[in-house]
Design a protein around this motif. Structure first.
Motif, short mmCIF file in Angstrom:
data_model
loop_
_atom_site.label_atom_id
_atom_site.label_comp_id
_atom_site.label_asym_id
_atom_site.label_seq_id
_atom_site.Cartn_x
_atom_site.Cartn_y
_atom_site.Cartn_z
N ILE A 110 23.55 7.78 39.83
CA ILE A 110 23.81 8.96 40.89
C ILE A 110 24.08 8.50 42.07
O ILE A 110 23.44 7.44 42.74
N TRP A 111 25.02 9.05 43.12
CA TRP A 111 24.99 8.84 44.55
C TRP A 111 24.21 9.88 45.20
O TRP A 111 24.52 10.82 45.57
N SER A 112 22.94 9.35 45.44
CA SER A 112 21.94 10.18 46.03
C SER A 112 22.09 10.42 47.44
O SER A 112 21.74 11.88 48.19
N ALA A 113 22.75 9.68 48.03
CA ALA A 113 23.25 9.77 49.50
C ALA A 113 24.70 10.37 49.79
O ALA A 113 24.85 10.53 50.77
N SER A 114 25.28 10.85 48.87
CA SER A 114 26.57 11.40 48.85
C SER A 114 26.32 12.80 49.75
O SER A 114 25.48 13.82 49.53
N PRO A 115 27.45 13.11 50.45
CA PRO A 115 27.59 14.30 51.28
C PRO A 115 27.93 15.37 50.31
O PRO A 115 28.01 16.66 50.69
N ASN A 116 28.36 15.13 49.06
CA ASN A 116 28.59 16.26 47.91
C ASN A 116 27.60 16.59 47.35
O ASN A 116 27.53 16.21 46.26
N PHE A 137 30.19 0.46 32.08
CA PHE A 137 30.80 1.43 32.89
C PHE A 137 31.50 1.02 34.05
O PHE A 137 31.18 -0.26 34.65
N THR A 138 32.48 1.55 34.66
CA THR A 138 33.08 1.38 35.91
C THR A 138 32.57 2.83 36.49
O THR A 138 32.78 3.85 36.48
N THR A 139 32.12 2.10 38.01
CA THR A 139 31.63 3.28 38.96
C THR A 139 32.77 4.15 39.42
O THR A 139 33.83 3.68 39.85
N GLN A 140 32.59 5.28 39.26
CA GLN A 140 33.60 6.45 39.79
C GLN A 140 33.31 6.70 41.25
O GLN A 140 34.04 7.41 41.90
N PHE A 141 32.18 6.49 41.72
CA PHE A 141 31.67 6.94 43.12
C PHE A 141 30.78 5.50 43.30
O PHE A 141 30.36 4.64 42.65
N THR A 142 30.42 5.56 44.48
CA THR A 142 29.20 4.66 45.05
C THR A 142 28.06 5.08 44.64
O THR A 142 27.66 6.28 44.78
N LEU A 143 27.09 4.39 43.76
CA LEU A 143 25.99 4.79 42.98
C LEU A 143 24.82 4.09 43.64
O LEU A 143 24.78 2.97 43.91
N ASP A 144 23.80 4.81 44.05
CA ASP A 144 22.65 4.12 44.57
C ASP A 144 21.35 4.33 43.95
O ASP A 144 20.16 3.83 44.21
N LYS A 145 21.30 5.02 42.82
CA LYS A 145 20.18 5.56 42.03
C LYS A 145 20.40 5.45 40.52
O LYS A 145 21.27 6.12 40.12
N LEU A 146 19.56 5.05 39.93
CA LEU A 146 19.51 5.06 38.24
C LEU A 146 18.64 6.39 37.91
O LEU A 146 17.52 6.54 38.25
N GLN A 147 19.23 7.16 37.10
CA GLN A 147 18.33 8.16 36.27
C GLN A 147 18.67 8.06 35.00
O GLN A 147 19.49 7.97 34.21
N LEU A 204 25.85 0.29 44.24
CA LEU A 204 26.99 -0.09 43.28
C LEU A 204 28.21 0.19 44.22
O LEU A 204 28.37 1.44 44.74
N GLU A 205 29.19 -0.83 43.85
CA GLU A 205 30.58 -0.45 44.51
C GLU A 205 31.33 0.36 43.57
O GLU A 205 31.24 0.52 42.60
N GLN A 206 32.24 1.44 44.41
CA GLN A 206 32.92 2.42 43.62
C GLN A 206 34.02 1.42 43.03
O GLN A 206 34.52 0.55 43.44
N GLY A 207 34.55 1.78 41.94
CA GLY A 207 35.66 1.14 40.90
C GLY A 207 35.21 -0.16 40.33
O GLY A 207 36.37 -0.95 40.09
N VAL A 208 34.03 -0.63 40.25
CA VAL A 208 33.63 -1.75 39.88
C VAL A 208 32.88 -1.67 38.45
O VAL A 208 32.27 -0.75 38.18
N SER A 223 23.27 15.71 44.57
CA SER A 223 24.77 15.17 44.41
C SER A 223 25.38 15.57 43.28
O SER A 223 24.97 15.35 42.18
N LYS A 224 26.70 15.87 43.66
CA LYS A 224 27.83 15.97 42.62
C LYS A 224 28.09 14.93 42.08
O LYS A 224 28.90 14.75 40.92
N ASP A 225 28.15 13.74 42.54
CA ASP A 225 28.51 12.38 42.31
C ASP A 225 27.69 11.73 41.35
O ASP A 225 26.83 10.69 41.65
N VAL A 226 27.74 12.33 40.20
CA VAL A 226 26.86 11.62 38.96
C VAL A 226 28.00 11.30 37.83
O VAL A 226 29.03 11.75 37.74
N GLN A 227 27.52 10.07 37.23
CA GLN A 227 28.00 9.65 36.00
C GLN A 227 27.32 9.73 34.78
O GLN A 227 26.27 9.50 34.73
N TYR A 228 27.79 10.54 33.89
CA TYR A 228 27.07 10.86 32.61
C TYR A 228 27.47 10.26 31.67
O TYR A 228 28.45 10.58 31.00
N LEU A 229 26.63 9.00 31.37
CA LEU A 229 27.00 8.02 30.30
C LEU A 229 26.53 8.36 29.07
O LEU A 229 26.92 7.36 28.22
#
Length: 739
Positions: A212-218, A248-258, A186-190, A225-231
């Motif tokens: 979550i952005w599982s491929a994030s370097p963070n 929701f609006t993506t705060q990060f690039t997201l590649d995995k649903l949890q 998913l694209e960031q900010g969309v 990854s710390k790049d998770v949106q808790y919905l």
């Protein structure tokens, strides 16, 4: 000499004075006027354009300009030029379908009403553009109107979904997770919407959605990854299916649903997952309904709830033969469906028919054994059919050696009989087996009524979720939508707009209609992108009824909403002056108008020729273009219709076949364009009889900016970008004056 804005815009002339270091006396000198300025001064002597219309023209002749409605309403330079030079306006986009109707089908005519108010104040008439077109529509809304109708889901139908078994509750909500790796991140900010059907083995609370952005370097200390949106949660999960939705609006690039439910000790089930980007229809989750019984993309977390595909219902609700009788007849044999065997059955041999059957009401169905050659007939009995799927078996023995038809008789039954999993056996092998899953009804024949699910989609089975509208139903739905749109537009214009492009760009410019003329525009002859992004009304309303429906609606709703002056309706199209097909398109348009008017009700008043032309440096090419402009006017004159040059503008093509941008144009090229303008306008008045002269509309008031979506960066205006007159202004004026 006085230099005006009309020629060059604001100029500053600076006197240059040089002082001598010897005698300290000023040395004065004069600056020679640049030839480019001198060559433009003649334009100051021209009057406004509308004053050049020939006295021999139709007294109702309309000299028009196309512009953005918002520019005219703003009351600036564009407004002043329009009011002083023209008597009529065409709005570029404001009066088109997509400008007034949104994807939900809601109509807003505020811009149209403001434009009409401004035109009245400026004393200009409006040429309506356009009531019907395949472009700039709302395909999402219009296709939804004719989408298949949802049917009640058969509770017996098989349904597959994914099951997660927690094998005991955890201490934290994140201890048990269902995960899905997205095929495309998913694209960031969309903005996105996620919907899913969920149920559980027992009711519980505490299910949340954490993309979550599982491929994030963070990463955190645990490697996650710390790049998770808790919905957050959506309340209690029950034991019956319910739909849950997150916007929701993506705060990060997201590649995995949890989906997390760690404190629940039981089974959680998920089905019908849909993830869409706002404004799009594509589901970003593959196999979200688990119709393909695979877990591709699905996973779990370190505490590993097990997961698998499970099903409920049965396999007996697939495609089936559907036999319908809508009217009770005198005898049961007055409505029949039979299976035609490849060859006659053997006299005296025993055969068995087995199947699953059900009906809308209980019925005792009688079976005949018949011959396609006539004569042989038997009445071996029948079987009872209930309202639930039931296995039936029927044994029969042919009494003649010509029997080759097994016939259901149900003329005295009103309703539908469903037949599935059919087997005909001769006792040693199966002669015919079908569960109709391939949608084939080969061998089945009806007399006096039946419907079946075939490759063409007639009928439906008990687990089919929707049924297609018939062509006639689609036509009726879209006719109502067209009428609603035209009625709304006529209310908004309140009788002030008396002339319209009733249908725009109907002719395809290709194909053969069977009479040697071009076919109409259609999704079938469009590119893949055009077929997707446009909506071809004529594909559903019919080649002839399309225009008739629009014309009838225009006349009806104009009269009902304040229209008192005669209403003039035009068919507008482009490339009518084309030389590459020897004006075949204009001939085709005249041909189609005759077909549309053949009902002796429909009346087309005029033809609009767009004329988005180019002036060519190549003399032979330019000569051919001019010859076919003349031919076009001759054909239009012969049609007897009003004729309007509806969208005149011009570019320039050099000897190498390249479109020349405004910044690179020479004065000689500008003058050549002026001559072509004069030629076109003059020929219009010479060839089109005065009674048929509706008017001429210039499509571009100024040259196009480089970022324009229409002929970007080209010298298409009669004024330059600073609103100064160009040589083309003079050519246009001379043509109007007949010079």
């Amino acid at each position: 000499m006085k230099y005006t804005k009309n020629i060059l815009g604001t100029m500053l002339l600076t006197a240059v004075v040089t002082a001598s270091c010897v005698d300290d006396k000023p040395l004065a000198f004069e600056v020679e006027k640049p030839a480019s300025i001198a060559g433009m001064e003649y334009l100051n002597d021209y009057d406004v354009l509308k004053n050049y219309v020939s006295s021999s023209a139709n007294p109702d002749f309309k000299l028009g300009i196309a512009l953005a409605a918002s520019d005219y309403i703003a009351g600036g330079q564009v407004t002043q030029l329009a009011n002083s030079n023209f008597v009529e306006m065409t709005a570029g986009n404001a009066m088109k379908y997509a400008s007034c109707v949104n994807d939900a089908g809601e109509m807003n005519f505020d811009a149209v009403e403001n434009f009409v108010t401004a035109a009245k104040a400026g004393g200009l008439t409006i040429y309506g553009h356009t009531l019907a077109w395949h472009s700039q529509q709302r395909p999402k809304y219009l296709n939804k109107l004719i989408a298949p109708i949802p049917l009640p889901i058969d509770p017996n139908a098989k349904n597959s979904f994914i099951e997660y078994n927690t094998n005991g509750a955890g201490e934290n909500i994140w201890d048990k997770q269902a995960t899905y790796m997205l095929p495309v991140a998913l694209e960031q900010g969309v903005n996105y919407t996620f919907k899913v059907d969920i149920k559980a083995s027992e009711e519980f609370e505490g299910l949340e959605f954490w993309p979550i952005w599982s491929a994030s370097p963070n990463k955190d200390q645990w490697g996650g990854s710390k790049d998770v949106q808790y919905l957050g949660a959506k309340g209690a999960i029950g034991t019956d299916w319910a739909t849950y939705e997150w916007n929701f609006t993506t705060q990060f690039t997201l590649d995995k649903l949890q989906i997390v439910f760690g404190k629940f000790g039981g089974k959680v089930y998920f089905d019908n997952l849909v993830l869409v980007k706002d404004g799009a229809d594509d589901n970003l989750i593959d196999n979200g309904d688990f119709a393909e019984e695979t877990t591709n993309g699905w996973g779990n977390n370190w505490n590993g709830p097990s997961f698998q595909i499970v099903s409920e219902g049965n396999d007996n609700a697939g495609f089936c033969l559907k036999m319908t009788n809508n009217e009770k007849k005198n005898n049961n044999w007055d409505s029949q469906v039979w299976y035609q065997f490849d060859k006659p059955l053997t006299e005296g041999n025993s055969y068995t028919f087995t199947a699953k059957v059900k009906a809308t009401d209980s019925y005792n169905c009688t079976i005949f054994m018949q011959s396609s050659t006539g004569g042989a007939q038997g009445y071996p009995g029948g079987f009872n059919i209930g309202t639930e799927w039931t296995d039936v078996s029927f044994t029969f023995t042919p009494e003649h050696n010509q029997v080759d038809k097994f016939t259901f008789n149900f003329g005295d039954f009103v309703g539908t009989i469903y037949v599935d999993n059919v087997i005909f056996s001769d006792g040693t092998s199966d002669m015919y087996v079908s569960n109709f899953e391939n949608q084939s009804i080969e061998g089945w024949i009806s007399w006096n009524g039946y419907q079946a699910l075939s490759a063409e989609g007639e009928g439906y089975s008990s687990n089919q979720t929707s049924i297609e509208l018939t062509p006639q139903e689609k036509k009726e739905v879209l006719t109502a939508a067209m009428n609603n749109w035209i009625e709304g537009m006529m209310k908004a214009t309140d009788g002030y707009v008396t002339t319209w492009d009733v249908v725009n760009e109907a002719i395809s410019g290709g194909g053969d209609d069977g009479e040697g003329f071009y076919t109409l525009q259609s999704a079938s002859n469009a590119s893949a992108d055009d077929a997707k992004n446009n909506f071809y009304w004529q594909d559903y309303l019919g080649n002839e009824d399309y225009v008739r429906i629009v014309v009838a609606a225009a006349r009806k709703y104009y009269a009902e909403n304040g229209g008192t002056a005669p209403l003039k309706l035009f068919i507008n199209d482009y490339n009518l002056e084309s030389d590459w097909d020897d004006n075949k398109k204009v001939r085709s348009l005249v041909h189609w108008i005759k077909k549309w008017e053949a009902d002796n009700v429909t009346k087309i008043d005029g033809i609009g020729t767009q004329m988005h032309v180019s002036c060519y440096a190549n003399e032979a090419t330019q000569k051919s273009k001019e010859e076919h402009v003349v031919k076009m006017f001759e054909i239009l004159a012969e049609s007897g219709k009003l004729v309007k040059i509806s969208e005149l503008d011009m570019g320039y093509v050099d000897e190498n076949g390249n479109n020349v941008k405004t910044e690179n144009m020479t004065e000689a090229q500008h003058k050549a364009m002026a001559e072509y303008y004069k030629f076109i306008v003059k020929k219009y008045f010479e060839i089109i009889p005065a009674a048929q002269q509706y008017g001429i509309t210039q499509w571009c008031i100024t040259d196009a900016p480089s970022d324009s979506g229409w002929r970007g960066g080209e010298p298409v205006g009669l004024w330059d970008s600073n609103y100064s007159r160009k040589h083309t202004y003079a050519g246009f004026a001379d043509g109007l004056a007949g010079k």
